[in-house]
Motif scaffolding. Structure first.
Motif, PDB file in Angstrom:
ATOM      1  N   SER A  77       0.843  -1.197   0.000  1.00  0.00           N
ATOM      2  CA  SER A  77       0.000   0.000   0.000  1.00  0.00           C
ATOM      3  C   SER A  77       0.873   1.238   0.000  1.00  0.00           C
ATOM      4  CB  SER A  77      -0.941   0.022   1.215  1.00  0.00           C
ATOM      5  OG  SER A  77      -0.220   0.338   2.390  1.00  0.00           O
ATOM      6  N   ASN A  78       0.331   2.312  -0.526  1.00  0.00           N
ATOM      7  CA  ASN A  78       0.914   3.642  -0.355  1.00  0.00           C
ATOM      8  C   ASN A  78      -0.229   4.609  -0.111  1.00  0.00           C
ATOM      9  OD1 ASN A  78       0.239   5.064  -3.104  1.00  0.00           O
ATOM     10  ND2 ASN A  78       1.075   3.057  -3.671  1.00  0.00           N
ATOM     11  N   SER A  79      -0.028   5.518   0.825  1.00  0.00           N
ATOM     12  CA  SER A  79      -1.122   6.370   1.270  1.00  0.00           C
ATOM     13  C   SER A  79      -0.650   7.806   1.406  1.00  0.00           C
ATOM     14  CB  SER A  79      -1.676   5.879   2.616  1.00  0.00           C
ATOM     15  OG  SER A  79      -0.665   5.902   3.600  1.00  0.00           O
ATOM     16  N   ILE A  80      -1.613   8.718   1.340  1.00  0.00           N
ATOM     17  CA  ILE A  80      -1.339  10.140   1.539  1.00  0.00           C
ATOM     18  C   ILE A  80      -2.512  10.775   2.255  1.00  0.00           C
ATOM     19  CG2 ILE A  80      -2.244  10.711  -0.763  1.00  0.00           C
ATOM     20  CD1 ILE A  80      -0.246  13.062  -0.788  1.00  0.00           C
ATOM     21  N   ASP A  81      -2.225  11.646   3.233  1.00  0.00           N
ATOM     22  CA  ASP A  81      -3.220  12.461   3.917  1.00  0.00           C
ATOM     23  C   ASP A  81      -2.764  13.909   3.831  1.00  0.00           C
ATOM     24  OD1 ASP A  81      -4.591  10.149   4.865  1.00  0.00           O
ATOM     25  OD2 ASP A  81      -3.127   9.985   6.468  1.00  0.00           O
ATOM     26  N   VAL A  82      -3.658  14.782   3.442  1.00  0.00           N
ATOM     27  CA  VAL A  82      -3.383  16.221   3.392  1.00  0.00           C
ATOM     28  C   VAL A  82      -4.480  16.936   4.165  1.00  0.00           C
ATOM     29  CG1 VAL A  82      -2.993  18.236   1.930  1.00  0.00           C
ATOM     30  CG2 VAL A  82      -2.314  15.966   1.117  1.00  0.00           C
ATOM     31  N   ASN A  83      -4.108  17.781   5.127  1.00  0.00           N
ATOM     32  CA  ASN A  83      -5.111  18.484   5.921  1.00  0.00           C
ATOM     33  C   ASN A  83      -4.733  19.952   6.093  1.00  0.00           C
ATOM     34  OD1 ASN A  83      -3.111  17.346   8.112  1.00  0.00           O
ATOM     35  ND2 ASN A  83      -4.199  19.046   9.099  1.00  0.00           N
ATOM     36  N   ILE A  84      -5.760  20.803   6.169  1.00  0.00           N
ATOM     37  CA  ILE A  84      -5.606  22.224   6.476  1.00  0.00           C
ATOM     38  C   ILE A  84      -6.671  22.577   7.511  1.00  0.00           C
ATOM     39  CG2 ILE A  84      -5.640  24.584   5.596  1.00  0.00           C
ATOM     40  CD1 ILE A  84      -4.934  23.497   2.855  1.00  0.00           C
ATOM     41  N   ASP A  85      -6.250  23.198   8.629  1.00  0.00           N
ATOM     42  CA  ASP A  85      -7.162  23.535   9.714  1.00  0.00           C
ATOM     43  C   ASP A  85      -6.995  25.008  10.091  1.00  0.00           C
ATOM     44  OD1 ASP A  85      -7.925  20.783   9.960  1.00  0.00           O
ATOM     45  OD2 ASP A  85      -6.078  20.446  11.075  1.00  0.00           O
ATOM     46  N   TYR A  86      -8.118  25.650  10.370  1.00  0.00           N
ATOM     47  CA  TYR A  86      -8.125  27.056  10.786  1.00  0.00           C
ATOM     48  C   TYR A  86      -8.862  27.170  12.117  1.00  0.00           C
ATOM     49  CZ  TYR A  86      -9.659  31.944  10.997  1.00  0.00           C
ATOM     50  OH  TYR A  86      -9.922  33.223  11.401  1.00  0.00           O
ATOM     51  N   LEU A  87      -8.268  27.923  13.064  1.00  0.00           N
ATOM     52  CA  LEU A  87      -8.869  28.104  14.391  1.00  0.00           C
ATOM     53  C   LEU A  87      -8.946  29.592  14.702  1.00  0.00           C
ATOM     54  CD1 LEU A  87      -9.856  27.014  17.153  1.00  0.00           C
ATOM     55  CD2 LEU A  87      -7.452  27.004  17.873  1.00  0.00           C
ATOM     56  N   HIS A  88     -10.127  30.042  15.142  1.00  0.00           N
ATOM     57  CA  HIS A  88     -10.343  31.436  15.524  1.00  0.00           C
ATOM     58  C   HIS A  88     -10.970  31.469  16.911  1.00  0.00           C
ATOM     59  CE1 HIS A  88     -12.148  35.453  15.686  1.00  0.00           C
ATOM     60  NE2 HIS A  88     -11.313  35.809  14.729  1.00  0.00           N
ATOM     61  N   THR A  89     -10.276  32.088  17.848  1.00  0.00           N
ATOM     62  CA  THR A  89     -10.835  32.311  19.181  1.00  0.00           C
ATOM     63  C   THR A  89     -11.272  33.770  19.289  1.00  0.00           C
ATOM     64  OG1 THR A  89      -8.639  32.800  20.073  1.00  0.00           O
ATOM     65  CG2 THR A  89      -9.400  30.521  20.210  1.00  0.00           C
ATOM     66  N   TYR A  90     -12.113  34.053  20.288  1.00  0.00           N
ATOM     67  CA  TYR A  90     -12.700  35.383  20.399  1.00  0.00           C
ATOM     68  C   TYR A  90     -12.282  36.023  21.720  1.00  0.00           C
ATOM     69  CZ  TYR A  90     -15.522  34.181  16.358  1.00  0.00           C
ATOM     70  OH  TYR A  90     -15.923  33.818  15.099  1.00  0.00           O
ATOM     71  N   GLY A 141     -11.876  37.717  25.131  1.00  0.00           N
ATOM     72  CA  GLY A 141     -12.661  37.772  26.351  1.00  0.00           C
ATOM     73  C   GLY A 141     -13.699  36.694  26.496  1.00  0.00           C
ATOM     74  N   SER A 142     -13.596  35.594  25.730  1.00  0.00           N
ATOM     75  CA  SER A 142     -14.625  34.559  25.769  1.00  0.00           C
ATOM     76  C   SER A 142     -14.008  33.219  25.397  1.00  0.00           C
ATOM     77  CB  SER A 142     -15.762  34.911  24.807  1.00  0.00           C
ATOM     78  OG  SER A 142     -16.660  33.842  24.665  1.00  0.00           O
ATOM     79  N   SER A 143     -14.687  32.129  25.781  1.00  0.00           N
ATOM     80  CA  SER A 143     -14.262  30.794  25.357  1.00  0.00           C
ATOM     81  C   SER A 143     -14.876  30.413  24.019  1.00  0.00           C
ATOM     82  CB  SER A 143     -14.644  29.754  26.423  1.00  0.00           C
ATOM     83  OG  SER A 143     -16.047  29.735  26.615  1.00  0.00           O
ATOM     84  N   LYS A 144     -15.415  31.411  23.327  1.00  0.00           N
ATOM     85  CA  LYS A 144     -15.993  31.184  22.007  1.00  0.00           C
ATOM     86  C   LYS A 144     -14.894  30.775  21.038  1.00  0.00           C
ATOM     87  CE  LYS A 144     -18.946  34.256  20.832  1.00  0.00           C
ATOM     88  NZ  LYS A 144     -19.542  35.523  20.323  1.00  0.00           N
ATOM     89  N   GLU A 145     -15.206  29.832  20.156  1.00  0.00           N
ATOM     90  CA  GLU A 145     -14.194  29.292  19.249  1.00  0.00           C
ATOM     91  C   GLU A 145     -14.852  28.800  17.960  1.00  0.00           C
ATOM     92  OE1 GLU A 145     -11.849  25.244  19.568  1.00  0.00           O
ATOM     93  OE2 GLU A 145     -10.962  26.731  20.914  1.00  0.00           O
ATOM     94  N   LEU A 146     -14.203  29.101  16.825  1.00  0.00           N
ATOM     95  CA  LEU A 146     -14.678  28.671  15.517  1.00  0.00           C
ATOM     96  C   LEU A 146     -13.536  27.978  14.791  1.00  0.00           C
ATOM     97  CD1 LEU A 146     -16.808  28.730  13.167  1.00  0.00           C
ATOM     98  CD2 LEU A 146     -15.788  30.925  12.499  1.00  0.00           C
ATOM     99  N   SER A 147     -13.819  26.830  14.190  1.00  0.00           N
ATOM    100  CA  SER A 147     -12.762  26.109  13.478  1.00  0.00           C
ATOM    101  C   SER A 147     -13.316  25.515  12.189  1.00  0.00           C
ATOM    102  CB  SER A 147     -12.166  25.001  14.351  1.00  0.00           C
ATOM    103  OG  SER A 147     -13.126  24.001  14.638  1.00  0.00           O
ATOM    104  N   PHE A 148     -12.452  25.467  11.181  1.00  0.00           N
ATOM    105  CA  PHE A 148     -12.756  24.822   9.907  1.00  0.00           C
ATOM    106  C   PHE A 148     -11.645  23.827   9.611  1.00  0.00           C
ATOM    107  CE2 PHE A 148     -14.789  28.997   9.570  1.00  0.00           C
ATOM    108  CZ  PHE A 148     -16.073  28.647   9.189  1.00  0.00           C
ATOM    109  N   SER A 149     -12.039  22.657   9.103  1.00  0.00           N
ATOM    110  CA  SER A 149     -11.057  21.615   8.802  1.00  0.00           C
ATOM    111  C   SER A 149     -11.399  20.981   7.459  1.00  0.00           C
ATOM    112  CB  SER A 149     -11.056  20.520   9.880  1.00  0.00           C
ATOM    113  OG  SER A 149     -10.763  21.063  11.150  1.00  0.00           O
ATOM    114  N   THR A 150     -10.357  20.627   6.742  1.00  0.00           N
ATOM    115  CA  THR A 150     -10.538  19.878   5.505  1.00  0.00           C
ATOM    116  C   THR A 150      -9.416  18.859   5.393  1.00  0.00           C
ATOM    117  OG1 THR A 150     -10.749  20.038   3.099  1.00  0.00           O
ATOM    118  CG2 THR A 150      -9.221  21.556   4.152  1.00  0.00           C
ATOM    119  N   GLN A 151      -9.729  17.710   4.819  1.00  0.00           N
ATOM    120  CA  GLN A 151      -8.730  16.654   4.688  1.00  0.00           C
ATOM    121  C   GLN A 151      -9.033  15.810   3.452  1.00  0.00           C
ATOM    122  OE1 GLN A 151      -7.522  14.441   8.183  1.00  0.00           O
ATOM    123  NE2 GLN A 151      -7.461  12.531   7.046  1.00  0.00           N
ATOM    124  N   TYR A 152      -7.962  15.473   2.741  1.00  0.00           N
ATOM    125  CA  TYR A 152      -8.054  14.529   1.629  1.00  0.00           C
ATOM    126  C   TYR A 152      -7.140  13.356   1.924  1.00  0.00           C
ATOM    127  CZ  TYR A 152      -7.342  12.279  -2.880  1.00  0.00           C
ATOM    128  OH  TYR A 152      -7.253  11.340  -3.873  1.00  0.00           O
TER     129      TYR A 152
END
Length: 841
Positions: A389-402, A404-415
């Motif tokens: 077998s031969n395999s590949i994983d590619v991922n990009i992740d973005y994290l945004h905190t706000y 004065g708060s524990s608010k958090e937004l994240s986007f993830s993508t993976q192939y």
């Protein structure tokens, strides 16, 4: 030496004083005449807040100490600790210039200098990353060591850093030590008795793990593993796949400033390894690169005694087979990671992971078939199997905190994509050893998926945290298989008597979830959640494209779409100062793997034939668990009780072959149901500061019911039940001058299946390591199962159509030497000897 001990005790004491203060509350002085920290700090209305995360694991650091110093006087002004989300807030601070010191046992302290606060100002420090600590300051060494096991409300964390015996080994060697997990000699992993386990790497699925999981885990070096998380009751945020639960393998990543390189390796009579782990970090940018290679060379053997019962009272067929084999394999993994701080509250991470598996086995099969007390001419067969077998994983992740708060937004993508080859070539020999016919089975398969995910969390109040998100997974599985036949010297042609074909299997999984965390009076933490997943499937079959002639357009096969509503709830409560109690319920599903779906008729061993089933339905599991953990002086105990109900259980069922005399065909199918009731006990005892003992005991009762064929080929309901138990114990002793010794022994009892059972087996190891005086490296020696050549274990199947006794011999007696060395700066910056030790922790 005494100076080192004194410094460590002082640091530990000061850290404990702050850590024991409740969140947002000042630490109190024991002298009534003195002014408390709180009284000094609460002179204004300014505020400081932020988040503390592990820079390697990108997760919250709970109970980290936050100390506030006056920059002019260097006096301690105020302090607090982070909550379970890593958040901290300091209020009622007077205007001025401050120095913040953020620290926690096992991490490098993080100073923030010259922080200026105006009257009424709210200052958000954003995400503060702590790196793990191993630092030398002149003659004083300050190093943090985490507990071996950490217990959270929904998971158990095993810290694998200090496992001496696993040096030079792989992930299988680590998983054998983890509470609630069992690993058999062939590398198959089960969690509390279930082999349907979802394995993640750094919280993400990986194509490396597609196909044969045991082989894939051997691609991951033990030296690269930081922690293993066992999640028996996953929250709604996690994918529902993996009916037994989730194993999350967290790998190490260097986070020090500057250039750094670690080299680890080992060589022995069964395998050899070599790996590098390097990093470069400057300012906001960090790069990590690791590459690891492993080769194995190991003999094995097996004996098969089988009786096949024919219909209409015909004479049974007796079969005897001996296989001598030699395994050769090369495994490699390469990973490149990048992280960049876009702003104080925004970060971007990306990674590429490549995997290579090249495993081959040479077999010499000798078979005798007896019927009516007459022995047929023995057959001989030389087989070479290729599992590549031969395999590949590619991922990009973005994290945004706000701020004065524990608010958090994240986007993830993976192939991810994994190309699989599972071929064999066989030479059928006559009694003189000359080739009569040759046979090939060519099977190319792929497993690829594309993932898009968005997650958002926000506090609703001080006692309520809300989290929701959505995820879409596009997955395609293909299998192209064909049989070819040739004479001793003629070319290969399509075998007209063997099935060939092509499978395209497309799966689209749309999911959404809602999860909440309530903090109730009395310290009760409640985490209910609800997840919905809808799976649509399109599948086609057709003619093979790797040697066979196409049969025209692919033909659709009808597989119904399905939706599942998947609730979960976890409840945890602190009991006293050092104990916790938790209860969890979760519903999960198991979708079939590529090996389960693959319809290739694999006859590498013509007496034991395996074939998959593209019509499989998902398996549904309801699970309830009660857990209790406590710290009794030098002893940590973790106890759990669980029950698990599986519906449409995906299992293998065997029956006699209709075309090959004396052969058994094993198919993957949906059984009726399975009940499991079990308990697990794990203990860690620190006999002295340098000597620890760990023990694990698990007991499970299993009941399985399903459909099988009777002697006349008619379906009938059968069942099996019984207990299975297992246990292990290991000990580690640290000596002067950098010496460490570790020993391990474990036993796994009889395992129950629908048509039979497998007997138990024992494993043991002994390892030693010597660290260099400059702390840059070490050498070691590890021996496993060294008192005998290896081990043998037997699988017994008892069915209406046949009885089978299959004994495998694994020559896994091994000895290997290990080494590791660190190049570059150990801390990425020069440390002044006169610098305050409290600053360097």
């Amino acid at each position: 030496m005494w100076l080192k001990i004194t410094v460590i005790l002082l640091l530990s004491t000061s850290g404990m004083v702050l850590a024991q203060s409740p969140v947002g509350a000042p630490a109190q002085s024991s002298d009534p005449s003195s002014t408390s920290i709180g009284e000094i700090g609460q002179k204004g209305n300014a505020k400081i807040s932020g988040y503390v995360v592990d820079s390697t694991l990108t997760r919250a650091v709970e109970y980290a100490t936050i100390a506030v110093y006056n920059s002019l006087t260097n006096k301690l002004i105020d302090g607090t600790v982070t909550d379970d989300m890593g958040k901290f807030t300091l209020i009622k601070l007077a205007p001025g210039t401050y120095r913040i010191l953020i620290s926690f046992l096992g991490y490098n302290a993080k100073p923030i200098d010259n922080l200026v606060l105006a009257k009424g100002q709210s200052k958000d420090l954003g995400v503060v990353r702590l790196s793990t600590s191993t630092r030398t300051l002149g003659e004083v060494t300050v190093a943090g060591k985490k507990a071996l096991v950490e217990d959270k409300v929904d998971r158990l964390i095993y810290n694998a850093d200090n496992d001496v015996a696993a040096k030079g080994g792989d992930a299988i060697d680590i998983l054998r030590k983890v509470p609630m997990l069992s690993v058999d000699p062939t590398g198959n992993v089960s969690l509390q008795g279930s082999t349907s386990v979802r394995v993640l790497i750094n919280n993400k699925p990986s194509s490396i793990l597609a196909g044969n999981l045991a082989d894939a885990l051997r691609q991951i070096p033990a030296d690269l593993i930081k922690t293993v998380e066992v999640i028996t009751s996953p929250s709604a945020k996690y994918d529902a796949e993996g009916s037994g639960g989730i194993i999350n393998i967290i790998t190490k990543k260097n986070t020090l400033q500057g250039l750094h390189l670690d080299v680890d390796g080992g060589t022995g009579n069964r395998n050899s390894t070599l790996g590098v782990n390097g990093s470069f970090r400057k300012g906001k940018l960090g790069l990590n690169l690791n590459g690891n290679g492993r080769i194995i060379y190991n003999p094995s053997a097996s004996d098969l005694n089988q009786t096949t019962f024919l219909a209409s009272g015909a004479t049974p067929v007796q079969t005897r087979q001996r296989i001598d084999a030699f395994d050769k394999g090369t495994f490699a993994q390469y990973a490149l990671g990048l992280d960049y701080d876009l702003a104080k509250n925004q970060s971007l991470t990306a990674g590429v992971r490549l995997g290579i598996r090249n495993l081959s086995q040479d077999q010499h099969q000798r078979t005798n078939i007896l019927s009516s007390e007459r022995i047929a001419a023995p057959s001989k067969r030389d087989v070479n199997t290729q599992n590549l077998s031969n395999s590949i994983d590619v991922n990009i992740d973005y994290l945004h905190t706000y701020e004065g708060s524990s608010k958090e937004l994240s986007f993830s993508t993976q192939y991810s994509r994994n190309n699989l080859t599972n071929n064999f070539e066989a030479n059928n020999l006559d009694t003189l050893g000359l080739i009569q016919t040759r046979q090939q089975n060519l099977n190319d398969a792929t497993n690829q998926e594309f993932i898009l995910q968005a997650d958002y969390q926000t506090p609703v109040s001080k006692a309520l945290q809300l989290e929701f998100g959505a995820k879409n997974t596009l997955r395609r599985v293909t299998s192209d298989y064909n049989y070819l036949l040739a004479g001793p010297v003629t070319d290969f042609v399509v075998d007209p008597n063997r099935p060939s074909g092509l499978l395209n299997y497309d799966q689209n999984i749309a999911a959404a979830y809602l999860s909440t965390t309530f903090t109730l009076p009395g310290g009760v933490v409640l985490k209910p959640g609800l997840r919905y997943e809808y799976t649509s499937i399109q599948a086609q079959t057709g003619g093979s494209q790797i040697g066979g002639s196409s049969m025209g357009r692919p033909t659709p096969i009808s597989i119904p779409d399905y939706g599942r509503l998947l609730p979960s709830i976890n409840v945890g409560k602190k009991v006293g100062e050092s104990s916790s109690l938790k209860v969890g319920y979760t519903r999960r599903i198991r979708r079939p793997f590529i090996d389960d779906l693959n319809p290739n008729f694999n006859t590498a061993n013509p007496l034991n034939i395996r074939v998959g089933n593209p019509y499989l339905k998902p398996e549904t599991v309801d699970r309830i668990e009660i857990g209790y953990s406590t710290q009794l002086k030098k002893t940590y105990l973790n106890f759990s009780l669980y029950t698990r109900l599986n519906i449409d259980d995906i299992q293998s069922i065997s029956q006699r072959s209709d075309t090959l005399v004396g052969a058994v065909v094993t198919r993957v199918t949906n059984l009726g149901k399975e009940y499991n009731y079990g308990t697990n006990l794990f203990a860690t005892i620190n006999l002295t500061p340098h000597w620890s003992v760990n023990a694990n005991l698990d007991i499970m009762y299993r009941f399985i019911q399903g459909m099988a064929l009777d002697i006349n080929g008619l379906s009938t309901t059968i069942s099996n039940q019984g207990f299975r138990w297992g246990g292990r114990m290991d000990t580690q002793v640290q000596f002067d001058k950098g010496w460490v010794l570790q020993a391990n022994i474990g036993y796994r009892g009889k395992d129950i299946a629908l048509q039979g059972y497998r007997i138990g087996f024992a494993q043991y190891s002994l390892g030693a390591r010597k660290s260099f005086t400059n702390k840059r490296g070490s050498i070691g020696l590890v021996a496993e199962n060294f008192l005998t050549q290896g081990m043998g274990f037997t699988s017994v199947l008892n069915a209406a159509q046949f009885n089978q006794d299959y004994r495998q011999y694994i020559y896994n007696s091994s000895v290997r030497a290990t080494f590791s060395y660190k190049f570059g700066s150990l801390n990425g910056a020069k440390v002044k000897k006169n610098k305050s030790l409290s600053e360097e922790n």
